[in-house]
Motif scaffolding. Structure first.
Motif, PDB file in Angstrom:
ATOM      1  N   LEU A  33       9.454  17.129   9.948  1.00  0.00           N
ATOM      2  CA  LEU A  33       8.727  16.164   9.116  1.00  0.00           C
ATOM      3  C   LEU A  33       7.766  16.849   8.161  1.00  0.00           C
ATOM      4  O   LEU A  33       6.985  16.181   7.490  1.00  0.00           O
ATOM      5  N   THR A  34       7.846  18.166   8.099  1.00  0.00           N
ATOM      6  CA  THR A  34       6.873  18.938   7.338  1.00  0.00           C
ATOM      7  C   THR A  34       7.576  19.689   6.210  1.00  0.00           C
ATOM      8  O   THR A  34       8.563  20.374   6.442  1.00  0.00           O
ATOM      9  N   ARG A  35       7.069  19.531   5.000  1.00  0.00           N
ATOM     10  CA  ARG A  35       7.590  20.354   3.909  1.00  0.00           C
ATOM     11  C   ARG A  35       6.698  21.573   3.749  1.00  0.00           C
ATOM     12  O   ARG A  35       5.501  21.523   4.040  1.00  0.00           O
ATOM     13  N   VAL A  93       1.425  30.232   2.609  1.00  0.00           N
ATOM     14  CA  VAL A  93       2.404  29.189   2.895  1.00  0.00           C
ATOM     15  C   VAL A  93       1.640  28.002   3.466  1.00  0.00           C
ATOM     16  O   VAL A  93       0.854  28.156   4.415  1.00  0.00           O
ATOM     17  N   VAL A  94       1.850  26.817   2.892  1.00  0.00           N
ATOM     18  CA  VAL A  94       1.079  25.633   3.285  1.00  0.00           C
ATOM     19  C   VAL A  94       2.025  24.555   3.799  1.00  0.00           C
ATOM     20  O   VAL A  94       2.751  23.931   3.019  1.00  0.00           O
ATOM     21  N   PRO A  95       2.055  24.304   5.119  1.00  0.00           N
ATOM     22  CA  PRO A  95       2.840  23.181   5.646  1.00  0.00           C
ATOM     23  C   PRO A  95       2.148  21.858   5.308  1.00  0.00           C
ATOM     24  O   PRO A  95       0.948  21.697   5.549  1.00  0.00           O
ATOM     25  N   VAL A  96       2.903  20.925   4.751  1.00  0.00           N
ATOM     26  CA  VAL A  96       2.361  19.615   4.388  1.00  0.00           C
ATOM     27  C   VAL A  96       3.152  18.563   5.148  1.00  0.00           C
ATOM     28  O   VAL A  96       4.330  18.339   4.871  1.00  0.00           O
ATOM     29  N   GLY A  97       2.503  17.957   6.119  1.00  0.00           N
ATOM     30  CA  GLY A  97       3.173  16.970   6.957  1.00  0.00           C
ATOM     31  C   GLY A  97       2.221  15.873   7.365  1.00  0.00           C
ATOM     32  O   GLY A  97       1.334  15.475   6.598  1.00  0.00           O
ATOM     33  N   SER A  98       2.359  15.399   8.591  1.00  0.00           N
ATOM     34  CA  SER A  98       1.567  14.275   9.067  1.00  0.00           C
ATOM     35  C   SER A  98       0.146  14.698   9.398  1.00  0.00           C
ATOM     36  O   SER A  98      -0.061  15.706  10.084  1.00  0.00           O
ATOM     37  N   PRO A  99      -0.856  13.917   8.947  1.00  0.00           N
ATOM     38  CA  PRO A  99      -2.244  14.188   9.361  1.00  0.00           C
ATOM     39  C   PRO A  99      -2.435  14.063  10.871  1.00  0.00           C
ATOM     40  O   PRO A  99      -3.426  14.568  11.416  1.00  0.00           O
ATOM     41  N   GLU A 100      -1.515  13.389  11.566  1.00  0.00           N
ATOM     42  CA  GLU A 100      -1.611  13.278  13.017  1.00  0.00           C
ATOM     43  C   GLU A 100      -1.343  14.617  13.711  1.00  0.00           C
ATOM     44  O   GLU A 100      -1.766  14.817  14.848  1.00  0.00           O
ATOM     45  N   TRP A 101      -0.625  15.521  13.031  1.00  0.00           N
ATOM     46  CA  TRP A 101      -0.281  16.805  13.632  1.00  0.00           C
ATOM     47  C   TRP A 101      -0.290  17.871  12.536  1.00  0.00           C
ATOM     48  O   TRP A 101       0.756  18.384  12.136  1.00  0.00           O
ATOM     49  N   PRO A 102      -1.460  18.219  12.036  1.00  0.00           N
ATOM     50  CA  PRO A 102      -1.524  19.153  10.900  1.00  0.00           C
ATOM     51  C   PRO A 102      -1.296  20.600  11.322  1.00  0.00           C
ATOM     52  O   PRO A 102      -1.608  20.994  12.447  1.00  0.00           O
ATOM     53  N   TYR A 103      -0.748  21.367  10.408  1.00  0.00           N
ATOM     54  CA  TYR A 103      -0.590  22.804  10.594  1.00  0.00           C
ATOM     55  C   TYR A 103      -1.425  23.537   9.547  1.00  0.00           C
ATOM     56  O   TYR A 103      -1.533  23.082   8.411  1.00  0.00           O
TER      57      TYR A 103
END
Length: 279
Positions: free
Chosen positions: A23-25, A33-43
């Motif tokens: 679910l993360t681009r 490198v910046v993973p952009v996904g759900s604020p519920e499970w940030p990286y």
């Protein structure tokens, strides 16, 4: 395995973990490198492999802007032993940097919980899954040197003693899905019917073999000093090692690291975490 080989596998774990969610681009910002996904499970953002020394202040600021525009916390993490100059870069970009001991399981020692405490492996259909999330939030809101911290503070959840039911304390759907898929393996310690400590490990397939990180081990303030965290960590390690050939964690500070070392962990490096300064 040499410390260099261990760090290589841990770095690879961090590269693959966001992709495992599906679910993360992944965005590229200069040397980060910046993973952009759900604020519920940030990286967090991380240095691009091979470009650790090329990260600039402008890269960090651009990564933070991307994270915050996506509703994610500003966060950059890296292995301090691999990227010694990034701490100064992150500070120049306005972030606060912490250096945390990085440890791997070397010779695990079984640590038993007190007889009156029961340990449970949490399932995705557990009606108290949301309650366990609240337990972790409260436990982490109370620092070890302030056992009463969190009580009565605005925005800090209280943990109900009874089972409030899933409708009243719903877990995030992403957490439920992660537990169901096995990407998060959660355990909870219960004393007198009340959940009092929690922790997880998070396995990822790294090039054909499993690596798992122990995370989120926390105990409610009034139950500290009984070895619950150490016993819970020992159980998590035992479970993780059934399928993983490398288990690691980042300790909160040197004192915590020494506790883990007594439980069979060995320090192999430093995890650096850069975030917005607390106000």
């Amino acid at each position: 395995m040499s410390s260099t080989g261990l760090l290589d596998r841990i770095e690879r774990y961090f590269s693959l973990a966001p992709e495992a969610d599906g679910l993360t681009r992944i965005e590229s910002v200069g040397g980060l490198v910046v993973p952009v996904g759900s604020p519920e499970w940030p990286y967090p953002a991380r240095p691009r492999p091979g470009q650790e020394d090329a990260v600039s202040v402008e890269d960090v600021r651009a990564a933070v802007q991307l994270q915050e525009s996506a509703g994610l916390p500003a966060s950059v993490e890296w292995l301090g032993d691999r990227c010694r100059g990034l701490a100064g870069v992150a500070r120049a970009a306005g972030l606060h940097v912490e250096e945390l001991p990085l440890l791997v399981v070397d010779d695990p020692v079984e640590i038993l919980l007190p007889d009156e405490v029961r340990l449970y492996l949490v399932g995705a259909d557990d009606p108290r899954l949301g309650l366990y999330q609240r337990l972790a939030a409260l436990a982490f809101a109370a620092p070890a040197d302030r056992p009463d911290a969190g009580a009565g503070r605005a925005g800090v959840p209280e943990v109900a003693v009874g089972d409030p039911g899933p409708a009243e304390v719903p877990p995030t759907e992403l957490l439920r899905e992660r537990v169901a898929s096995g990407r998060t393996v959660m355990m909870v310690a219960v004393d007198g019917g009340e959940p009092v400590a929690i922790g997880s490990h998070q396995p990822v397939d790294v090039d054909g073999s499993e690596v798992s990180e122990v995370v989120g081990v926390a105990t409610l303030p009034r139950f500290r000093g009984r070895g619950l965290g150490a016993g819970l960590t020992s159980a998590l390690v035992d479970h993780a090692r059934q399928t993983a050939d490398l288990v690691f964690l980042s300790a909160g500070d040197d004192d915590v690291a020494r506790v883990y070392e007594r439980a069979g962990f060995a320090r192999v490096g430093t995890t650096c975490v850069a975030e917005r300064p607390s106000r």
